[in-house]
Enzyme design. Structure first.
Site, PDB file in Angstrom:
ATOM      1  N   ARG A  88      -1.094  -1.245  -4.495  1.00 45.79           N
ATOM      2  CA  ARG A  88      -0.792  -2.593  -5.127  1.00 45.79           C
ATOM      3  C   ARG A  88      -1.112  -3.150  -5.777  1.00 45.79           C
ATOM      4  O   ARG A  88      -1.378  -5.068  -5.775  1.00 45.79           O
ATOM      5  CB  ARG A  88      -1.417  -3.215  -3.475  1.00 45.79           C
ATOM      6  CG  ARG A  88      -1.207  -2.853  -1.978  1.00 45.79           C
ATOM      7  CD  ARG A  88      -1.765  -3.367  -1.629  1.00 45.79           C
ATOM      8  NE  ARG A  88      -2.005  -3.094   0.334  1.00 45.79           N
ATOM      9  CZ  ARG A  88      -0.704  -3.533   0.679  1.00 45.79           C
ATOM     10  NH1 ARG A  88      -0.149  -4.591   0.616  1.00 45.79           N
ATOM     11  NH2 ARG A  88      -0.427  -2.729   2.108  1.00 45.79           N
ATOM     12  N   ARG A 133      -0.213  -7.619  17.588  1.00 44.87           N
ATOM     13  CA  ARG A 133      -1.334  -7.821  15.826  1.00 44.87           C
ATOM     14  C   ARG A 133      -2.150  -8.461  14.821  1.00 44.87           C
ATOM     15  O   ARG A 133      -1.613 -10.006  15.132  1.00 44.87           O
ATOM     16  CB  ARG A 133      -0.810  -7.000  14.650  1.00 44.87           C
ATOM     17  CG  ARG A 133       0.030  -5.937  14.623  1.00 44.87           C
ATOM     18  CD  ARG A 133       0.869  -5.753  13.046  1.00 44.87           C
ATOM     19  NE  ARG A 133       1.225  -4.304  13.313  1.00 44.87           N
ATOM     20  CZ  ARG A 133       1.774  -3.893  11.863  1.00 44.87           C
ATOM     21  NH1 ARG A 133       1.423  -4.814  10.675  1.00 44.87           N
ATOM     22  NH2 ARG A 133       2.860  -2.870  12.092  1.00 44.87           N
ATOM     23  N   ARG A 144      -1.535 -13.518   2.738  1.00 42.20           N
ATOM     24  CA  ARG A 144      -1.269 -12.314   2.282  1.00 42.20           C
ATOM     25  C   ARG A 144       0.021 -12.164   1.237  1.00 42.20           C
ATOM     26  O   ARG A 144      -0.013 -12.029   0.347  1.00 42.20           O
ATOM     27  CB  ARG A 144      -1.134 -11.321   3.468  1.00 42.20           C
ATOM     28  CG  ARG A 144      -1.900 -10.504   3.890  1.00 42.20           C
ATOM     29  CD  ARG A 144      -1.486 -10.149   5.886  1.00 42.20           C
ATOM     30  NE  ARG A 144      -0.810  -9.118   5.682  1.00 42.20           N
ATOM     31  CZ  ARG A 144      -0.380  -8.267   6.625  1.00 42.20           C
ATOM     32  NH1 ARG A 144      -0.350  -9.222   7.778  1.00 42.20           N
ATOM     33  NH2 ARG A 144       0.444  -7.439   6.189  1.00 42.20           N
TER      34      ARG A 144
END
Length: 191
Positions: A88, A133, A144
């Site tokens: 990432r 979720r 995010r």
């Protein structure tokens, strides 16, 4: 075959990873799935990961690196793999490169799923409703996206400079995107 699939949250990485991995006969390894399994286990690590995920932050590199290295060392990954959600950031790329170098291996290609930001937020909000979720609230999604831009987007340039990047449009029906990926990888890898 050692592949990565990258893209912003909601770009369809998880949806496409299994099909790509199946095509090449390698396991699809998702750090997100590994972390969600840890949360579900209720272990101390799972509780730590849960708090991090619910805040929208990323699990620390040292934890992620160790989990991935352990998984890549398992027998079913000996003939290759497709990583979804790792690396990432550039530090994780360096860690993966060192791991592969020690094994006498290298990446074959990096698939980038390109999707406009406004569509990503809609996709993630729908997924949150369908799958329940807790980590997909609108505020967390926007955070995010910011984290992705700051940490993960630079990987695109790094992999492009290494001539590993295979850019694929991620908008359309699942099967259409899958066909685009297959054609792009065939053109790139000859298989």
């Amino acid at each position: 075959m050692r592949l990565l699939i990258i893209g912003a949250p909601g770009s369809g990485k998880g949806t496409q990873a299994d099909a790509i991995a199946q095509h090449y006969g390698v396991p699809a390894i998702s750090t997100g799935n590994m972390f969600r399994a840890a949360v579900a286990s209720g272990s101390p690590l799972g509780e730590q990961v849960k708090a991090i995920m619910e805040s929208g932050a990323l699990v620390p590199d040292e934890v992620t690196d160790a989990v991935v290295a352990d998984r890549l060392g398992q027998p079913d990954a000996a003939g290759g793999w497709l990583l979804d959600g790792y690396p990432r950031n550039l530090a994780q790329v360096a860690t993966l490169d060192a791991y592969l170098g020690a094994q006498g291996q290298a990446l074959d290609a990096v698939v980038l799923l390109d999707v406009p930001a406004d569509l990503l937020i809609d996709r993630l909000l729908k997924r949150a409703q369908i799958e329940g979720r807790a980590d997909d609230t609108e505020a967390t999604i926007r955070h995010r996206m910011d984290v992705y831009q700051d940490s993960t987007a630079p990987l695109i340039q790094a992999f492009q400079a290494r001539d590993l990047l295979v850019r694929v449009g991620g908008v359309g029906e699942v099967d259409e995107v899958r066909e685009r990926i297959a054609a792009a990888l065939t053109a790139r890898l000859g298989r």
